[in-house]
Design an enzyme around this catalytic site. Structure first.
Site, PDB file in Angstrom:
ATOM      1  NE  ARG A  80      -0.408   0.767  13.136  1.00 45.26           N
ATOM      2  CZ  ARG A  80       0.463  -0.069  12.571  1.00 45.26           C
ATOM      3  NH1 ARG A  80       1.724  -0.101  12.975  1.00 45.26           N
ATOM      4  NH2 ARG A  80       0.089  -0.853  11.590  1.00 45.26           N
ATOM      5  CB  CYS A 110     -36.295   4.521   0.885  1.00 43.43           C
ATOM      6  SG  CYS A 110     -37.691   3.445   0.510  1.00 43.43           S
ATOM      7  CG  MET A 111     -31.532   9.099   0.652  1.00 41.15           C
ATOM      8  SD  MET A 111     -31.527  10.650  -0.258  1.00 41.15           S
ATOM      9  CE  MET A 111     -31.283  10.103  -1.930  1.00 41.15           C
ATOM     10  NE  ARG A 141      -2.695   0.650   3.617  1.00 40.10           N
ATOM     11  CZ  ARG A 141      -3.518   0.495   4.650  1.00 40.10           C
ATOM     12  NH1 ARG A 141      -4.806   0.233   4.449  1.00 40.10           N
ATOM     13  NH2 ARG A 141      -3.075   0.569   5.893  1.00 40.10           N
ATOM     14  CG  HIS A 154      -1.494  -2.019   8.059  1.00 33.74           C
ATOM     15  ND1 HIS A 154      -1.961  -1.827   9.337  1.00 33.74           N
ATOM     16  CD2 HIS A 154      -2.592  -2.252   7.290  1.00 33.74           C
ATOM     17  CE1 HIS A 154      -3.290  -1.927   9.341  1.00 33.74           C
ATOM     18  NE2 HIS A 154      -3.687  -2.182   8.122  1.00 33.74           N
TER      19      HIS A 154
END
Ligand SMILES: *Cc1c(COP(=O)(O)O)cnc(C)c1O
Length: 383
Positions: A221, A322-323, A136, A165
């Site tokens: 972490r 729905c929204m 990454r 990581h």
């Protein structure tokens, strides 16, 4: 839930659960904690959570972006803060002005940090990022020697940490973690080879804390685990954590749907019998996933559709989310307007966890939590 002033939908964050989880993690690992509060503290609210963690004596905080770090500093948070993400040259002045620790992930970025620190007349606190398998950001393990040497020699930089990581630590049986740990140890050995003091070595995310004691090193972490959620169905609950977040709303509408009638957009769900259906005023506009819509007979897929708790019993979502609203089939049960509906959390003897919601929506608990957006008011209890 006593007041109907304002929106009846609420995220309730139990700060005592976060305290408990922080102490449980500490008791298990025996090294300092960098509490990860990126993405609005995984939906729990950046500033209230960070203030609470600071009051609990957390050693460090970690965020993804410089803006998150600045928000913490402007709110008066004093503990060391590491920005985990990749850096852009033009932002470096902001890091320095707000005393934020910088992730340095290449030789080129190191040069940029040095130049910015010299220009500002300050010393930059940096953590060197080694790529041990995530691909990454970070200097590949094989090139770590020259990188570490250059960072140690950089007079405008103080090397506070070195980290990597983990890609597969959620799975206690995955061989990748041992490979990453070995690569990381090889990289860290360069400090000894050049006679430089060893900075803080850190590697363990929540999965590392749960499953891989060898990854605890000088600092852990954890993010998700701090909020009381396990990262994966395969994870082992080796730390006793409690979920900190609940999501509750109230019934806004009650009706009877006749056999053969359909519910919601696309008419994907048809009542097989006369049934009672309630409407809940939460939708994907709040981050409540549309993937919790009831699975259709024509496209069954892996999803199971969502459920909620109402009067202590589970009931399925029907039709599409729905929204701003969704519908719930309560069968022959009764319900009244303003009855409490639990989307995440406990009601009566039952509970719906974030992990269950994620599994039903075909995603991971992280995405459910951070998706819960700012349209939902947060309420804090305990602490
Ligand atoms: C997000 C993140 C973490 C925390 O991960 P969890 O799985 O939530 O514990 C730790 N380290 C880095 C670099 C991260 O980006």
């Amino acid at each position: 839930m006593t007041s109907l002033a304002g929106r009846p939908t609420r995220i309730v964050v139990d700060l005592d659960a976060i305290t408990h989880n922080l102490h449980a993690i500490r008791a298990r690992v025996g090294v300092p904690t960098m509490a990860i509060v990126k993405a609005n503290a995984y939906g729990h609210g950046l500033l209230p959570v960070a203030r609470h963690l600071q009051a609990q004596g957390v050693e460090r905080l970690g965020v993804a972006f410089v803006e998150e770090g600045i928000a913490l500093r402007e709110a008066g948070i004093r503990v060391p803060i590491l920005v985990l993400g990749g850096i852009f040259g033009p932002q470096l002045g902001q890091f320095l002005a707000h005393d934020l620790e910088i992730t340095v992930s290449s030789l080129d970025k190191l040069r940029q940090v040095e130049a910015a620190a010299e220009a500002a007349g300050r010393k930059a606190a940096v953590h060197l990022k080694i790529d041990t398998g995530m691909a990454r950001i970070g200097v590949h393990g094989a090139s770590a020697g020259p990188f570490i040497e250059a960072a140690v020699a950089a007079r405008a930089c103080a090397v506070v940490g070195v980290y990597s990581h983990l890609a597969c630590a959620d799975d206690p049986a995955h061989p990748m973690t041992a490979l990453q740990l070995a690569r990381f140890a090889t990289a860290c050995a360069h400090f000894e080879r050049i006679g430089a003091p060893m900075p803080l070595r850190h590697l363990a995310n929540s999965g590392g804390v749960l499953h891989f004691p060898d990854t605890w090193l000088d600092l852990v972490r954890p993010g998700l685990l701090l909020y009381g959620v396990l990262p994966d169905p395969a994870a082992r609950a080796t730390v006793d954590v409690r979920p900190a977040l609940s999501l509750v709303s109230r019934v806004v509408y009650f009706k009877v749907v006749r056999a053969g009638d359909t519910v919601s957009y696309g008419a994907t769900w048809t009542a097989g019998r006369d049934t009672r259906v309630v409407t809940v005023p939460v939708g994907y506009g709040d981050g409540w996933p549309r993937a919790l819509s009831s699975p259709t007979a024509s496209a069954p897929g892996a999803r199971r559709g969502g459920e909620v708790l109402l009067r202590g019993r589970r009931h399925p979502l029907v039709g599409r989310v729905c929204m701003d609203q969704f519908m719930v089939d309560i069968g022959a049960d009764s319900a009244w307007n303003e009855d409490e509906v639990v989307l995440v959390g406990r009601q009566g003897d039952d509970a719906i966890g974030v992990a269950e919601v994620a599994e039903r929506a075909g995603t991971i608990p992280y995405e459910i939590l951070v998706g819960l957006n700012l349209r939902i008011p947060r309420e804090y209890v305990g602490g």
